[in-house]
Design an enzyme around this catalytic site. Structure first.
Site, PDB file in Angstrom:
ATOM      1  N   LYS A  12       0.541  -1.250   0.041  1.00 20.52           N
ATOM      2  CA  LYS A  12       0.190  -0.239  -0.396  1.00 20.52           C
ATOM      3  C   LYS A  12       0.946   1.083  -0.241  1.00 20.52           C
ATOM      4  O   LYS A  12       2.307   0.950   0.273  1.00 20.52           O
ATOM      5  CB  LYS A  12      -0.928   0.173   0.901  1.00 20.52           C
ATOM      6  CG  LYS A  12      -2.124  -0.988   1.233  1.00 20.52           C
ATOM      7  CD  LYS A  12      -3.193  -0.353   2.265  1.00 20.52           C
ATOM      8  CE  LYS A  12      -3.988  -2.268   2.243  1.00 20.52           C
ATOM      9  NZ  LYS A  12      -5.349  -1.500   3.421  1.00 20.52           N
ATOM     10  N   TYR A  52     -12.637  -1.663  -4.138  1.00 22.00           N
ATOM     11  CA  TYR A  52     -13.515  -2.350  -2.629  1.00 22.00           C
ATOM     12  C   TYR A  52     -14.410  -2.612  -2.687  1.00 22.00           C
ATOM     13  O   TYR A  52     -15.414  -1.926  -0.752  1.00 22.00           O
ATOM     14  CB  TYR A  52     -12.551  -1.348  -1.637  1.00 22.00           C
ATOM     15  CG  TYR A  52     -10.666  -1.746  -0.706  1.00 22.00           C
ATOM     16  CD1 TYR A  52     -10.733  -2.485  -0.193  1.00 22.00           C
ATOM     17  CD2 TYR A  52      -9.782  -0.623  -0.947  1.00 22.00           C
ATOM     18  CE1 TYR A  52      -9.659  -2.931   0.423  1.00 22.00           C
ATOM     19  CE2 TYR A  52      -8.677  -1.374  -0.734  1.00 22.00           C
ATOM     20  CZ  TYR A  52      -8.927  -2.444   0.085  1.00 22.00           C
ATOM     21  OH  TYR A  52      -7.524  -2.081   1.137  1.00 22.00           O
ATOM     22  N   PHE A  60     -15.395   3.722   6.868  1.00 16.66           N
ATOM     23  CA  PHE A  60     -14.986   3.757   6.779  1.00 16.66           C
ATOM     24  C   PHE A  60     -14.040   3.529   4.873  1.00 16.66           C
ATOM     25  O   PHE A  60     -12.653   4.344   4.544  1.00 16.66           O
ATOM     26  CB  PHE A  60     -13.340   2.908   7.054  1.00 16.66           C
ATOM     27  CG  PHE A  60     -13.591   1.683   6.857  1.00 16.66           C
ATOM     28  CD1 PHE A  60     -13.053   0.862   5.981  1.00 16.66           C
ATOM     29  CD2 PHE A  60     -13.712   0.583   8.213  1.00 16.66           C
ATOM     30  CE1 PHE A  60     -13.141  -0.469   5.243  1.00 16.66           C
ATOM     31  CE2 PHE A  60     -14.015  -0.043   8.292  1.00 16.66           C
ATOM     32  CZ  PHE A  60     -13.339  -1.345   6.614  1.00 16.66           C
ATOM     33  N   ARG A  88      -2.633 -14.826   4.114  1.00 22.78           N
ATOM     34  CA  ARG A  88      -3.485 -13.601   5.699  1.00 22.78           C
ATOM     35  C   ARG A  88      -2.572 -14.137   6.964  1.00 22.78           C
ATOM     36  O   ARG A  88      -2.653 -12.982   7.715  1.00 22.78           O
ATOM     37  CB  ARG A  88      -4.715 -14.282   6.064  1.00 22.78           C
ATOM     38  CG  ARG A  88      -6.116 -14.241   4.791  1.00 22.78           C
ATOM     39  CD  ARG A  88      -6.119 -12.466   4.385  1.00 22.78           C
ATOM     40  NE  ARG A  88      -7.130 -11.953   5.352  1.00 22.78           N
ATOM     41  CZ  ARG A  88      -7.468 -11.299   5.151  1.00 22.78           C
ATOM     42  NH1 ARG A  88      -7.299 -10.160   4.649  1.00 22.78           N
ATOM     43  NH2 ARG A  88      -8.164 -10.316   6.692  1.00 22.78           N
ATOM     44  N   THR A  94      -5.463  -7.027  10.866  1.00 18.71           N
ATOM     45  CA  THR A  94      -5.835  -5.925  10.256  1.00 18.71           C
ATOM     46  C   THR A  94      -5.236  -4.660  11.011  1.00 18.71           C
ATOM     47  O   THR A  94      -5.076  -3.943  10.619  1.00 18.71           O
ATOM     48  CB  THR A  94      -7.719  -5.132   9.956  1.00 18.71           C
ATOM     49  OG1 THR A  94      -8.256  -6.975   9.322  1.00 18.71           O
ATOM     50  CG2 THR A  94      -8.028  -4.241   9.285  1.00 18.71           C
ATOM     51  N   ARG A 105       1.996  -6.537   9.296  1.00 16.69           N
ATOM     52  CA  ARG A 105       1.417  -5.509   9.320  1.00 16.69           C
ATOM     53  C   ARG A 105       1.928  -5.252  10.780  1.00 16.69           C
ATOM     54  O   ARG A 105       2.310  -3.866  11.212  1.00 16.69           O
ATOM     55  CB  ARG A 105      -0.188  -6.143  10.003  1.00 16.69           C
ATOM     56  CG  ARG A 105      -0.541  -5.724   8.003  1.00 16.69           C
ATOM     57  CD  ARG A 105      -1.782  -6.202   8.132  1.00 16.69           C
ATOM     58  NE  ARG A 105      -2.710  -5.383   6.894  1.00 16.69           N
ATOM     59  CZ  ARG A 105      -4.048  -6.693   6.910  1.00 16.69           C
ATOM     60  NH1 ARG A 105      -4.665  -6.912   7.139  1.00 16.69           N
ATOM     61  NH2 ARG A 105      -4.576  -5.835   5.801  1.00 16.69           N
ATOM     62  N   ASN A 115      -2.512   0.111   6.886  1.00 19.88           N
ATOM     63  CA  ASN A 115      -1.685  -0.710   6.884  1.00 19.88           C
ATOM     64  C   ASN A 115      -1.004  -1.251   6.857  1.00 19.88           C
ATOM     65  O   ASN A 115      -0.044  -3.130   6.676  1.00 19.88           O
ATOM     66  CB  ASN A 115      -2.781  -1.731   7.813  1.00 19.88           C
ATOM     67  CG  ASN A 115      -3.489  -2.185   6.928  1.00 19.88           C
ATOM     68  OD1 ASN A 115      -3.602  -1.609   6.249  1.00 19.88           O
ATOM     69  ND2 ASN A 115      -4.964  -3.147   7.783  1.00 19.88           N
ATOM     70  N   HIS A 118      -2.413  -5.558   1.628  1.00 14.74           N
ATOM     71  CA  HIS A 118      -3.821  -6.015   1.075  1.00 14.74           C
ATOM     72  C   HIS A 118      -3.184  -7.837   1.129  1.00 14.74           C
ATOM     73  O   HIS A 118      -2.222  -7.620   0.327  1.00 14.74           O
ATOM     74  CB  HIS A 118      -4.414  -5.310  -0.063  1.00 14.74           C
ATOM     75  CG  HIS A 118      -5.688  -5.979  -0.494  1.00 14.74           C
ATOM     76  ND1 HIS A 118      -6.981  -5.777   0.016  1.00 14.74           N
ATOM     77  CD2 HIS A 118      -5.276  -7.071  -0.997  1.00 14.74           C
ATOM     78  CE1 HIS A 118      -7.709  -6.797  -0.387  1.00 14.74           C
ATOM     79  NE2 HIS A 118      -6.639  -7.392  -0.800  1.00 14.74           N
ATOM     80  N   GLU A 129     -10.034 -10.546  -7.365  1.00 15.98           N
ATOM     81  CA  GLU A 129      -8.821  -9.656  -7.355  1.00 15.98           C
ATOM     82  C   GLU A 129      -7.907  -9.228  -8.328  1.00 15.98           C
ATOM     83  O   GLU A 129      -7.154  -8.089  -8.527  1.00 15.98           O
ATOM     84  CB  GLU A 129      -8.601  -9.303  -6.224  1.00 15.98           C
ATOM     85  CG  GLU A 129      -9.746  -9.375  -4.896  1.00 15.98           C
ATOM     86  CD  GLU A 129      -8.671  -9.398  -3.535  1.00 15.98           C
ATOM     87  OE1 GLU A 129      -9.757  -8.690  -2.120  1.00 15.98           O
ATOM     88  OE2 GLU A 129      -7.161  -9.509  -3.116  1.00 15.98           O
TER      89      GLU A 129
HETATM   90  N1  UDP Z   1      -9.509  -0.442   7.409  1.00 15.86           N
HETATM   91  C1  UDP Z   1      -9.842   0.851   7.671  1.00 15.86           C
HETATM   92  N2  UDP Z   1     -10.468   1.118   9.451  1.00 15.86           N
HETATM   93  C2  UDP Z   1     -11.489  -0.211   9.785  1.00 15.86           C
HETATM   94  C3  UDP Z   1     -11.044  -0.934   9.078  1.00 15.86           C
HETATM   95  C4  UDP Z   1     -10.905  -1.719   7.781  1.00 15.86           C
HETATM   96  O1  UDP Z   1      -9.539   1.837   7.390  1.00 15.86           O
HETATM   97  O2  UDP Z   1     -12.071   0.065  10.900  1.00 15.86           O
HETATM   98  C5  UDP Z   1      -9.250  -0.955   5.791  1.00 15.86           C
HETATM   99  C6  UDP Z   1      -8.142  -1.475   6.295  1.00 15.86           C
HETATM  100  O3  UDP Z   1      -6.742  -0.515   5.712  1.00 15.86           O
HETATM  101  C7  UDP Z   1      -7.726  -2.063   5.756  1.00 15.86           C
HETATM  102  C8  UDP Z   1      -9.144  -1.746   4.514  1.00 15.86           C
HETATM  103  O4  UDP Z   1     -10.000  -1.278   5.427  1.00 15.86           O
HETATM  104  O5  UDP Z   1      -6.447  -2.719   5.383  1.00 15.86           O
HETATM  105  C9  UDP Z   1      -9.663  -3.267   4.448  1.00 15.86           C
HETATM  106  O6  UDP Z   1     -10.897  -4.083   5.655  1.00 15.86           O
HETATM  107  P1  UDP Z   1     -10.790  -5.849   6.047  1.00 15.86           P
HETATM  108  O7  UDP Z   1     -11.629  -5.887   6.799  1.00 15.86           O
HETATM  109  O8  UDP Z   1     -10.956  -5.987   4.410  1.00 15.86           O
HETATM  110  O9  UDP Z   1      -9.073  -6.164   6.657  1.00 15.86           O
HETATM  111  P2  UDP Z   1      -8.226  -6.832   5.187  1.00 15.86           P
HETATM  112  O10 UDP Z   1      -8.983  -8.045   4.934  1.00 15.86           O
HETATM  113  O11 UDP Z   1      -6.919  -5.666   4.552  1.00 15.86           O
HETATM  114  O12 UDP Z   1      -7.477  -7.398   7.419  1.00 15.86           O
HETATM  115 MG    MG Z   2      -9.976  -7.947   3.355  1.00 15.41          MG
END
Ligand code: UDP
Ligand code: MG
Length: 136
Positions: A12, A52, A60, A88, A94, A105, A115, A118, A129
């Site tokens: 990112k 997204y 958010f 993952r 996250t 992360r 973070n 992705h 994707e």
């Molecule tokens: N995100 C955020 N605030 C939140 C939750 C998620 O800014 O409260 C952002 C974060 O950067 C995350 C992305 O949105 O990586 C996508 O969210 P997801 O729940 O899919 O998390 P990921 O799969 O990336 O762990």
């Molecule tokens: Mg996700």
């Protein structure tokens, strides 16, 4: 049984900006991932909104899409046994504050929004994707 998978990874803007691209790629390679395809690009906000879309109702969403389109990113197709879950696991939670020791992360993330990486969350989404960013 062998279960070779591909997953989509994104370095990112916060990590690209801090010149962490090569260091993060080395993390993937040292964990046995093969970088099958990669490109450094900057996407538009509307492309980020498409990418997204699953999060479009979340509070958010707008900031997230502004952020992902705010600077260059590195998009990669990673290949390995059980690549989706392996990535993952390597990424960690996250929220970097909740991510386990040794995860990307935890090491590189600065906040829940910045973070650093992705990763696709399922084999089905990985296919979607990968097709989003790569033609074939
Ligand atoms: N995100 C955020 N605030 C939140 C939750 C998620 O800014 O409260 C952002 C974060 O950067 C995350 C992305 O949105 O990586 C996508 O969210 P997801 O729940 O899919 O998390 P990921 O799969 O990336 O762990
Ligand atoms: Mg996700």
């Amino acid at each position: 049984m062998s279960n070779l998978e591909q997953t989509l990874s994104i370095i990112k803007p916060d990590a690209v900006e801090r010149n962490l691209e090569n260091e993060i790629k080395k993390e993937f390679i040292s964990k046995g991932f093969k970088i099958v395809k990669e490109k450094k690009i900057q996407i538009t906000k509307s492309e980020a909104e498409q990418f997204y879309k699953v999060h479009e109702t979340k509070p958010f969403y707008n900031d997230l899409c502004s952020y992902l389109s705010s600077g260059p990113i590195v998009v990669m197709v990673l290949e390995k046994e059980d690549a989706v879950m392996a990535n993952r696991d390597l990424m960690g939670a996250t929220d970097p504050k909740k991510a386990e020791e040794g995860t990307l992360r935890k090491k590189y993330g600065v906040s829940i929004d910045k973070n650093s990486v992705h990763g696709s969350d399922s084999v089905e989404n990985a296919k979607i994707e990968i097709n989003f960013f790569f033609d074939n």
